[in-house]
Design a protein around this motif. Structure first.
Motif, PDB file in Angstrom:
ATOM      1  N   LYS A  10      95.781  17.410  14.461  1.00  9.79           N
ATOM      2  CA  LYS A  10      97.210  16.809  15.173  1.00  9.79           C
ATOM      3  C   LYS A  10      97.645  18.205  15.656  1.00  9.79           C
ATOM      4  O   LYS A  10      98.486  17.756  16.695  1.00  9.79           O
ATOM      5  N   THR A  14      99.931  17.931  19.174  1.00  7.91           N
ATOM      6  CA  THR A  14     101.074  18.693  18.858  1.00  7.91           C
ATOM      7  C   THR A  14     101.747  20.339  20.100  1.00  7.91           C
ATOM      8  O   THR A  14     102.187  20.002  20.435  1.00  7.91           O
ATOM      9  N   ARG A 198     106.550  31.847  13.733  1.00  9.77           N
ATOM     10  CA  ARG A 198     107.135  31.225  12.420  1.00  9.77           C
ATOM     11  C   ARG A 198     107.256  30.353  11.131  1.00  9.77           C
ATOM     12  O   ARG A 198     107.850  30.250  10.141  1.00  9.77           O
ATOM     13  N   GLU A 199     105.908  29.106  12.622  1.00 13.33           N
ATOM     14  CA  GLU A 199     105.633  28.428  11.161  1.00 13.33           C
ATOM     15  C   GLU A 199     104.262  29.253   9.519  1.00 13.33           C
ATOM     16  O   GLU A 199     104.691  28.701   8.791  1.00 13.33           O
ATOM     17  N   ILE A 202     106.783  30.497   6.652  1.00 15.45           N
ATOM     18  CA  ILE A 202     107.155  28.826   6.139  1.00 15.45           C
ATOM     19  C   ILE A 202     106.875  28.419   5.301  1.00 15.45           C
ATOM     20  O   ILE A 202     106.802  28.783   3.864  1.00 15.45           O
TER      21      ILE A 202
ATOM     22  N   PHE B  85     117.083  29.133   3.230  1.00 17.79           N
ATOM     23  CA  PHE B  85     117.819  29.809   4.015  1.00 17.79           C
ATOM     24  C   PHE B  85     118.495  29.940   5.227  1.00 17.79           C
ATOM     25  O   PHE B  85     119.482  28.132   4.956  1.00 17.79           O
ATOM     26  N   ASP B  87     119.325  29.870   8.226  1.00 19.99           N
ATOM     27  CA  ASP B  87     117.797  28.849   9.355  1.00 19.99           C
ATOM     28  C   ASP B  87     117.135  27.995   8.740  1.00 19.99           C
ATOM     29  O   ASP B  87     116.590  27.763   9.596  1.00 19.99           O
ATOM     30  N   LYS B  89     114.616  27.246   7.863  1.00 20.46           N
ATOM     31  CA  LYS B  89     113.338  27.567   7.838  1.00 20.46           C
ATOM     32  C   LYS B  89     112.573  25.797   7.910  1.00 20.46           C
ATOM     33  O   LYS B  89     111.377  26.097   7.216  1.00 20.46           O
ATOM     34  N   LEU B  90     112.517  25.271   8.478  1.00 18.04           N
ATOM     35  CA  LEU B  90     111.972  23.767   8.583  1.00 18.04           C
ATOM     36  C   LEU B  90     110.556  23.928  10.173  1.00 18.04           C
ATOM     37  O   LEU B  90     110.744  25.233  11.190  1.00 18.04           O
ATOM     38  N   ILE B  91     109.645  23.304   9.367  1.00 16.03           N
ATOM     39  CA  ILE B  91     108.928  23.689  10.535  1.00 16.03           C
ATOM     40  C   ILE B  91     109.025  21.684  11.782  1.00 16.03           C
ATOM     41  O   ILE B  91     109.516  21.301  11.159  1.00 16.03           O
ATOM     42  N   ASN B  92     109.909  22.935  12.502  1.00 22.55           N
ATOM     43  CA  ASN B  92     109.654  22.026  13.821  1.00 22.55           C
ATOM     44  C   ASN B  92     108.429  20.656  13.964  1.00 22.55           C
ATOM     45  O   ASN B  92     109.373  19.674  14.638  1.00 22.55           O
ATOM     46  N   THR B  93     107.892  21.178  13.975  1.00 19.34           N
ATOM     47  CA  THR B  93     106.764  20.144  14.677  1.00 19.34           C
ATOM     48  C   THR B  93     106.118  19.125  13.560  1.00 19.34           C
ATOM     49  O   THR B  93     105.775  17.858  13.929  1.00 19.34           O
ATOM     50  N   MET B  94     106.932  18.594  12.017  1.00 16.27           N
ATOM     51  CA  MET B  94     106.868  18.294  11.274  1.00 16.27           C
ATOM     52  C   MET B  94     108.431  17.436  11.033  1.00 16.27           C
ATOM     53  O   MET B  94     108.931  17.763  10.627  1.00 16.27           O
TER      54      MET B  94
END
Lengths: 298, 222
Positions: A10, A14, A198-199, A202, B85, B87, B89-94
């Motif tokens: 995926k 992406t 960043r990913e 996290i 947090f 900001d 801190k989420l994964i934008n691609t999910m």
């Protein structure tokens, strides 16, 4: 594991821009390395083709009779590095000489020779390892009954030197190409990982293990590597066959060089696909995983 | 439970971020940690996540002695903590579902459990209809709710919220703190770091003030 594999696949879509960039860089690197290898292999084949035409001729003394010649033949056969020995009688030599002179006056010319054949008996010897010709000739020279030896030593020395030079130059070029490719590919992998640092951070913060984070990157890298390998194989095979077609239209130059033609594609196609795909997968897969390391220290 | 005993942190550039801090937050407590920028709040959070190690002192979090916990095993500690947090801190691609489910997938939770648990937690934070949305399609308040759902999904012993209202309007900020209070009422320890004194006064409760790397106030207000 299914999730991690799926996630890797995926991620290719992406992060498609980086995926396309990595694919292109990998393909070009593999193509450069592949074509350099094929060029070197063909040059080696040409040189070997010329080398294979080598022949040492041993002229015998007039007093060597057939029994003695037969004994000498056996002795020469047992000398290391001698591939084959063929007795070449003075009668055969005379006949060949007549045949080679395509002149109407040949018979008249040879009539002056009379009954007495002035040519000597000889052995035609093929050498197995051309680079070792000098010690072999020394061994042969020790035998009794030898009048003289005709060997293309100078020519062979030039060829051997040329082969060694091509070997060194191509090895250096290949090594440089591999190093440059590795640097470029690892930079591409780093760039593709960098935009996802960043990913990764996290993922680490929510308790994912390093392995859990690395596996999708590895899958992604391996898949892109395999894809680039297959693509590069197809381009190489197509390009090579087209090149051979063009060059084979006029084989004169190659026949002058006494070569056996180009390496046929069938001889390397399967190895090429496997080699390309394996190299692509290993370099890309591990390169991508290595690039994640510094971001995993959260 | 969070316990710090005589903890000091001096960074390599010589800055004393925390100085001889001792603190205990018991199970089931809700504590605000307040302080201005540069007071040492972020350093405190980094310590609790084992992102950094203290120069001296002892830290216990959810039964883990952080002094003895190897960095490579930090994920074991982090799995007992939920983070929120400023900001998000989420994964934008999910999408929302995958962001929340990621925590459970990373601990190899059974698929059936994930399929039941994730929609439940998403509905708890009021985002039932947004499960398929991506973070960039959500408002700040909604993103923070996703972060809360992610923090909750693994049923952690402790939730650490670092300036969770910093990027939100006052109304949404109140909603987020109310959600945190609700989570705390269910038995989860909550430590909320903020510099918004208004918000602290509004809700009241245990308040720990950090100034220049020292705890200057630790009591109940309101």
């Amino acid at each position: 594991m299914n999730y991690l594999f799926g996630q890797g696949m995926k991620n290719i879509w992406t992060n498609r821009i980086m995926s396309v960039a990595s694919f292109c860089i990998l393909s070009v690197s593999l193509l450069l390395i592949g074509f350099t290898l094929l060029f070197t292999a063909n040059i080696n084949r040409f040189v070997s083709g010329v080398e294979n035409k080598n022949e040492v001729v041993i002229f015998l003394d007039d007093n060597v009779d057939s029994t003695m010649a037969s004994a000498m033949e056996n002795t020469i056969k047992n000398i290391q590095n001698v591939e084959s020995v063929v007795f070449y009688s003075k009668d055969e030599a005379l006949e060949d000489m007549k045949n080679s002179m395509e002149s109407d006056n040949a018979d008249e010319l040879f009539s002056y020779v009379g009954e007495e054949n002035p040519l000597p008996d000889a052995f035609r010897i093929r050498i197995a390892d051309i680079e070792e010709i000098s010690p072999t000739l020394m061994d042969i020279n020790r035998l009794d009954g030898i009048d003289s030896i005709k060997s293309p030593t100078d020519f062979i020395n030039i060829l051997t030197g040329l082969k060694r030079f091509i070997g060194i130059v191509s090895a250096v070029i290949l090594l440089a190409l591999i190093l440059v490719s590795l640097v470029i590919i690892s930079n591409a992998a780093r760039a593709s990982v960098d935009i996802r640092k960043r990913e990764i951070a996290i993922m680490k913060l929510v308790g994912a293990t390093n392995t859990f984070i690395k596996v999708p990157f590895f899958v992604e890298g391996m898949f892109l590597g395999a894809l680039a390998g297959i693509f590069a194989s197809a381009v190489t095979c197509f390009g090579y066959s087209e090149l051979i077609k063009v060059l084979s239209q006029d084989m004169t130059i190659w026949s002058i060089m006494s070569v056996n033609g180009f390496i046929p594609m069938g001889e390397f196609a399967v190895k090429l696909v496997i080699g390309y795909a394996a190299a692509g997968m290993i370099i890309s897969g591990f390169g991508t995983v290595m690039s994640t390391r510094k971001y995993l220290k959260v | 439970m969070v316990e710090l005993r005589n903890v000091s942190v001096t960074y390599s550039n010589g800055v004393d971020a925390l100085h001889d801090v001792s603190l205990r937050i018991n199970d089931g407590e809700f504590a605000f940690v307040v302080g201005e920028s540069g007071a040492g709040k972020s350093t405190l959070i980094k310590l609790l996540l084992k992102e950094i190690t203290p120069t001296s002192g002892r830290i216990m979090v959810n039964g883990f002695n952080l002094e003895k916990l190897k960095k490579s095993k930090a994920h074991k500690l982090r799995r007992t903590i939920g983070f929120v947090f400023q900001d998000f801190k989420l994964i934008n691609t999910m999408n929302v579902y995958d962001n929340v489910a990621f925590v459970l997938r990373s601990i190899d939770a059974p698929i059936k459990y994930i399929r039941n648990r994730v929609p439940y937690v998403i509905s708890l934070v009021g985002l039932k209809d947004k499960a398929k949305s991506f973070p960039t399609e959500l408002s700040g308040g909604e993103q923070q709710r996703v972060a809360l759902a992610r923090a909750l999904v693994n049923d952690p012993q402790l939730i650490i919220a670092d300036e969770p209202t910093g990027n939100l309007d006052p109304k949404t900020s109140l909603e987020i703190v109310e959600l945190l209070k609700g989570i705390n009422e269910c038995g989860t320890t909550v430590m909320m770091v903020t510099h918004e004194h208004e918000l602290v006064r509004h809700f009241g409760g245990r308040t720990i003030t950090i100034k220049d790397g020292r705890i200057t106030f630790d009591d109940y207000i309101g």
